[in-house]
Design an enzyme around this catalytic site. Structure first.
Site, PDB file in Angstrom:
ATOM      1  N   ASP A   1       0.203   1.780   8.438  1.00 36.99           N
ATOM      2  CA  ASP A   1      -0.391   1.036   9.743  1.00 36.99           C
ATOM      3  C   ASP A   1       0.537   1.063  10.893  1.00 36.99           C
ATOM      4  O   ASP A   1       0.088   0.909  12.003  1.00 36.99           O
ATOM      5  CB  ASP A   1      -0.387  -0.408   9.321  1.00 36.99           C
TER       6      ASP A   1
ATOM      7  N   ASP B   1       2.812  -0.824  11.608  1.00 36.82           N
ATOM      8  CA  ASP B   1       2.805  -2.340  12.217  1.00 36.82           C
ATOM      9  C   ASP B   1       4.130  -3.268  11.933  1.00 36.82           C
ATOM     10  O   ASP B   1       3.866  -4.436  11.974  1.00 36.82           O
ATOM     11  CB  ASP B   1       1.452  -2.960  11.606  1.00 36.82           C
TER      12      ASP B   1
ATOM     13  N   ARG C   1      -5.278  -2.482   9.129  1.00 39.87           N
ATOM     14  CA  ARG C   1      -5.413  -4.020   8.860  1.00 39.87           C
ATOM     15  C   ARG C   1      -5.588  -4.891  10.231  1.00 39.87           C
ATOM     16  O   ARG C   1      -6.554  -4.590  10.880  1.00 39.87           O
ATOM     17  CB  ARG C   1      -4.164  -4.665   8.272  1.00 39.87           C
TER      18      ARG C   1
ATOM     19  N   THR D   1       4.689   2.138   5.694  1.00 35.92           N
ATOM     20  CA  THR D   1       3.226   1.911   5.787  1.00 35.92           C
ATOM     21  C   THR D   1       2.423   2.810   6.626  1.00 35.92           C
ATOM     22  O   THR D   1       2.935   3.024   7.710  1.00 35.92           O
ATOM     23  CB  THR D   1       2.953   0.489   6.230  1.00 35.92           C
TER      24      THR D   1
ATOM     25  N   GLY E   1       0.845  -1.286   0.366  1.00 34.85           N
ATOM     26  CA  GLY E   1       0.013   0.023  -0.085  1.00 34.85           C
ATOM     27  C   GLY E   1       0.953   1.101   0.013  1.00 34.85           C
ATOM     28  O   GLY E   1       1.772   1.365   0.481  1.00 34.85           O
TER      29      GLY E   1
ATOM     30  N   ASP F   1       5.960  -5.001   5.966  1.00 34.68           N
ATOM     31  CA  ASP F   1       6.564  -6.228   6.121  1.00 34.68           C
ATOM     32  C   ASP F   1       6.774  -7.469   4.991  1.00 34.68           C
ATOM     33  O   ASP F   1       7.500  -8.247   4.798  1.00 34.68           O
ATOM     34  CB  ASP F   1       6.430  -6.830   7.433  1.00 34.68           C
TER      35      ASP F   1
ATOM     36  N   ARG G   1       0.521  -4.947  -5.098  1.00 30.83           N
ATOM     37  CA  ARG G   1       0.648  -6.080  -4.363  1.00 30.83           C
ATOM     38  C   ARG G   1       0.891  -7.299  -5.374  1.00 30.83           C
ATOM     39  O   ARG G   1      -0.011  -7.812  -5.963  1.00 30.83           O
ATOM     40  CB  ARG G   1      -0.686  -6.223  -3.503  1.00 30.83           C
TER      41      ARG G   1
HETATM   42  O1  F6P Z   1      -1.390  -1.580   4.752  1.00 32.34           O
HETATM   43  C1  F6P Z   1      -1.953  -0.218   4.337  1.00 32.34           C
HETATM   44  C2  F6P Z   1      -3.321  -0.555   4.110  1.00 32.34           C
HETATM   45  O2  F6P Z   1      -3.949   0.684   3.971  1.00 32.34           O
HETATM   46  C3  F6P Z   1      -4.346  -1.273   5.656  1.00 32.34           C
HETATM   47  O3  F6P Z   1      -4.627  -0.274   6.166  1.00 32.34           O
HETATM   48  C4  F6P Z   1      -5.743  -1.401   4.711  1.00 32.34           C
HETATM   49  O4  F6P Z   1      -6.054  -2.674   5.406  1.00 32.34           O
HETATM   50  C5  F6P Z   1      -5.169  -2.031   3.363  1.00 32.34           C
HETATM   51  O5  F6P Z   1      -3.813  -1.423   3.424  1.00 32.34           O
HETATM   52  C6  F6P Z   1      -5.983  -1.811   2.206  1.00 32.34           C
HETATM   53  O6  F6P Z   1      -5.327  -2.242   0.999  1.00 32.34           O
HETATM   54  P1  F6P Z   1      -5.681  -2.143  -0.363  1.00 32.34           P
HETATM   55  O7  F6P Z   1      -5.576  -0.576  -0.771  1.00 32.34           O
HETATM   56  O8  F6P Z   1      -5.337  -2.965  -1.419  1.00 32.34           O
HETATM   57  O9  F6P Z   1      -7.470  -1.940  -0.415  1.00 32.34           O
END
Ligand code: F6P
Length: 322
Positions: free
Chosen positions: A130, A132, A174, A128, A14, A106, A75
């Protein structure tokens, strides 16, 4: 003199505000040391399919303050396969790239280790929203996101007060409650629900009713996306208290926007340090922010243990929400 003469970098997972500042720092620090720097577009997808561009001072001009990532990101499912990993390393070898910098989370670092296992040095920069990633106090993007959430909640509060409503605001993260916790404290939320802690409905209701008896005419509950469904919770609260509830899912707005000054400085320092670490011919390192210092750490720390949850801040948040 270092043997590292040609490096490549990519952003993965992300996007996070500050990624561009990190790209700029890697490119400029590299050029400063006489290294050739190549940007790879669309993360590991672009690596596997050979989407390289040579970076120069001009390529990274006017991006320091911009959200998103100029290199784009993805991704990549292909990078999880042995075939994809083999092709990724082959692309780097074919272009005589001496080392790779990965800006991401990660999951992206796990991908990086499959490349280093094939003999190409790698360094990870944690980015990120998050926050995390274990081993670093902060990841690039987290600070900006907290500010975005606080700004959004202050707007929600205006309408919540005007209508005497209870708002449930769902934030990203997440499986991690760090965005909810930090933003919840920053906006003085009545309750903060995170995946790390069990949800106590009686306590949430008790706080809402106590506030109501004091004449408080709005309430904000911050719900981490990994904790529960804000919709179901809102409906249950309505049924049990009779209070009017509304749900706002902040969603991807939390990933956009110009990075905060903190994130730009963090990203610049991490980008610079990543190049230094590669010049020292080290590999499998993550650039971490620990007690306000920028330090290299073994990459595997990022995905070994889970990042510890800040219980002290969580307890304080509950104490302040009396
Ligand atoms: O890891 C970053 C994040 O924004 C999370 O907080 C969220 O769950 C996820 O990515 C959303 O991913 P996507 O943009 O693939 O929907």
């Amino acid at each position: 003199m270092s043997k590292v003469r040609r490096i490549a970098l990519l952003t993965s997972g992300g996007d996070a505000p500050g990624m561009n500042a990190a790209i700029r720092a890697v490119v400029r620090k590299g050029i400063y040391h006489g290294i050739q720097v190549f940007g790879i577009q669309k993360g590991y997808e672009g690596l596997i399919h050979g989407e390289f561009i040579e970076m120069n001072l001009g390529t990274v001009a006017d991006i320091i303050h911009r959200g998103g990532t100029m290199l784009m990101t993805a991704r990549s499912e292909e990078m999880k396969t042995p075939e994809g990993q083999k092709n990724a390393a082959a692309q780097l070898r074919y272009r005589n790239i001496d080392a790779l910098i990965i800006i991401g989370g990660d999951g992206s670092f796990r991908g990086a280790q499959t490349i280093s296992a094939q003999g190409i040095p790698v360094v990870g920069i944690p980015a990120t929203i998050d926050n995390d990633i274990a081993g670093t106090d902060m990841t690039i993007g987290f600070d900006t996101t907290i500010n975005t959430v606080v700004e959004a909640v202050s707007k929600i509060r205006d309408t919540a007060t005007s209508h005497d409503r209870t708002f449930l605001v769902e934030v990203m993260g997440r499986n991690c409650g760090n965005i909810a916790l930090q933003a919840g404290v920053a906006c003085g939320a009545e309750s903060i629900l995170v995946p790390e802690m069990k949800i106590d409905m009686d306590e949430i209701i008790m706080k809402l009713e106590r506030g109501n008896q004091r004449g408080k005419n709005h309430s904000i509950i911050i719900v981490a996306e990994g904790a529960t469904s804000a919709w179901e919770l809102g409906e249950e609260l309505r049924k049990r208290t009779g209070f009017e509830t509304r749900v706002t899912i902040l969603g991807h707005i939390q990933r956009g926007g110009s990075p905060s000054a903190f994130d730009v400085v963090l990203a610049s320092q991490m980008g610079g340090k990543a190049v230094e670490v590669l010049l020292e011919e080290k590999s499998d390192q993550m650039i971490a922010y620990v007690n306000q210092n920028i330090v290299p750490k073994p990459l595997e720390e990022a995905y070994g243990d889970l990042k510890p949850f800040n219980m002290e801040l969580y307890e304080l948040a509950n104490q302040l929400a009396i």
